[in-house]
Enzyme design. Structure first.
Site, short mmCIF file in Angstrom:
data_model
loop_
_atom_site.label_atom_id
_atom_site.label_comp_id
_atom_site.label_asym_id
_atom_site.label_seq_id
_atom_site.Cartn_x
_atom_site.Cartn_y
_atom_site.Cartn_z
N ASN A 116 0.65 -1.21 0.13
CA ASN A 116 0.11 -0.04 0.06
C ASN A 116 0.87 1.15 0.06
OD1 ASN A 116 -0.26 1.79 2.50
ND2 ASN A 116 0.22 0.04 3.22
N PHE A 120 -1.63 8.18 4.24
CA PHE A 120 -2.34 8.67 5.47
C PHE A 120 -3.63 9.56 4.99
CE2 PHE A 120 1.60 9.35 8.40
CZ PHE A 120 1.48 7.97 9.07
N SER A 181 5.85 5.14 8.60
CA SER A 181 5.10 4.72 7.66
C SER A 181 6.01 5.21 6.17
CB SER A 181 3.71 5.69 7.27
OG SER A 181 3.21 5.42 6.12
N ASN A 183 4.98 6.05 3.38
CA ASN A 183 4.04 6.53 2.33
C ASN A 183 3.89 8.08 2.36
OD1 ASN A 183 3.67 3.93 1.10
ND2 ASN A 183 2.22 3.38 2.60
N THR A 184 4.40 8.80 3.46
CA THR A 184 4.27 10.32 3.42
C THR A 184 5.84 10.63 3.28
OG1 THR A 184 2.66 10.24 5.15
CG2 THR A 184 4.18 12.32 4.95
N LYS A 214 6.01 3.54 16.89
CA LYS A 214 6.02 2.62 16.05
C LYS A 214 7.04 2.39 15.20
CE LYS A 214 2.87 0.01 13.01
NZ LYS A 214 1.59 0.08 12.42
N ASN A 243 6.35 -1.71 11.54
CA ASN A 243 5.37 -1.15 10.20
C ASN A 243 5.78 -1.89 9.02
OD1 ASN A 243 3.85 0.49 8.71
ND2 ASN A 243 4.36 2.29 10.23
#
Length: 351
Positions: A116, A120, A181, A183-184, A214, A243
């Site tokens: 994915n 966010f 994460s 993805n940012t 995390k 993560n």
């Protein structure tokens, strides 16, 4: 044959995010109805041996839903009814965000994995905080996973996290700083000690408790040790490991493995368990184990490696809504097999 085994091929013909939205909508519209009561009777496992006490909270089972499944706190009661002992909502950001362009979620069925790059996407802290106030939240711990807004410069990240925390503080039972994460843009830079101390220190001043961080599976061991030093120095309450990963192993068979984003599911299961063990050996705070769990054996390995409780998401996609029940029932058999009187007794006892 259960219902999901019939529905799964139909869902898998749809784009992954579309299928998720259909399932999530179904959970949301049936929440608070007689359907929820029926689901709870069918899927909940009530056994004192599964209970875990952490941070003055009672987790009725050690199996929870990881952040990302219920981003906007829309279906926590239905997820509890499915047998999950806690639900972590989010990631929640200060600003409402659409996330990255679609498609942004991809299945790797041969590998029992997902990729994915959601970015966010969520309704924002103001709306999610208000929704949590309106909802009749379930009697299981509710965690809030907090991320950085995409438009916020790294040097202003502490203020951004603080804004979000203040809007959900009253309704969450524990709080997770997500700096891992993939993805940012730039988010993982916040895992360095200076940024991490600033963010966590600010939230500690605001009274965030219990407060967890995390970790990324892509951190070298030295960087994990630096993060744990911050955890210990600031007297934080726990660590979530792990993560999603940006790395791709040679074992992946599906062409979607070439897509950018975070890989979750079976391919990261062993890494998740190894990281739980690494972390639990270097800190006394509780660890929440995440990564590739799809059966009782996988959950049990993380518990024996040092995880007080565990979380899953991708496993639900491949195994269906009965997964929490299957894992909880399987854990009871494994505890009995190995002579443990409770999950708590098994935590950190090497296999």
């Amino acid at each position: 044959m259960d219902v999901y085994s019939i529905a799964k091929p139909l869902f898998f013909r749809l784009p992954a995010e579309t299928a998720h939205n259909i399932v999530h909508t179904g959970l949301t519209v049936t929440q608070g109805t007689s359907v929820e009561q029926w689901v709870e009777r069918r899927y909940a496992v009530d056994d004192a041996r599964l209970c875990v006490d952490l941070w003055d909270l009672e987790f009725p089972t050690p199996v929870g839903v990881a952040a990302g499944f219920d981003k906007n706190a829309e279906a926590p009661s239905m997820l509890s009814a499915l047998g999950f002992g806690h639900v972590e909502i989010g990631g929640v950001t200060a600003e409402k965000q659409p996330g990255n362009p679609r498609p942004r979620m991809f299945r790797l069925p041969e590998d029992k994995a997902l990729i994915n790059r959601m970015g966010f996407n969520n309704d924002g802290a103001d709306e999610i905080g208000a929704r949590m106030q309106r909802l009749d939240l379930p009697d299981v711990p509710i965690g809030v996973n907090i991320g950085k807004s995409k438009s916020t410069p790294l040097e202003e990240a502490a203020d951004d996290y603080a804004y979000t925390y203040e809007r959900v503080a009253e309704h969450g039972d524990y709080f997770v700083v997500n700096v891992s994460s993939p993805n940012t843009p730039g988010l993982r830079e916040l895992q360095n000690r200076e940024h991490l101390e600033r963010i966590l220190g600010r939230l500690t001043e605001l009274g965030a408790d219990p407060l967890l961080v995390k970790l990324s599976p892509d951190l070298p061991e030295g960087s994990i040790e630096d993060a744990l030093a911050v955890v210990n120095d600031l007297d934080l309450d726990g660590v979530i490991a792990i993560n999603t990963t940006t790395e791709r192993g040679d074992s992946l068979r599906n062409p979607n493995a070439a897509e950018e984003g975070g890989l979750s599911g079976k391919p990261i299961e062993n890494r998740g368990t190894e990281t739980v063990k690494f972390v639990s050996e270097r800190t006394d705070v509780p660890v929440i184990g995440v990564g590739g769990i799809s059966d009782a054996e996988g959950a049990y390995k993380k518990i024996r490696a040092g995880a007080s409780v565990v979380q899953l998401y991708t496993g639900l996609v491949y195994e269906g809504p009965g997964l929490a029940r299957e894992i909880n029932e399987g854990l009871l058999e494994l505890l009995e097999r190995d002579g443990f009187d409770s999950v708590e007794e098994a935590v950190g006892v090497d296999l």
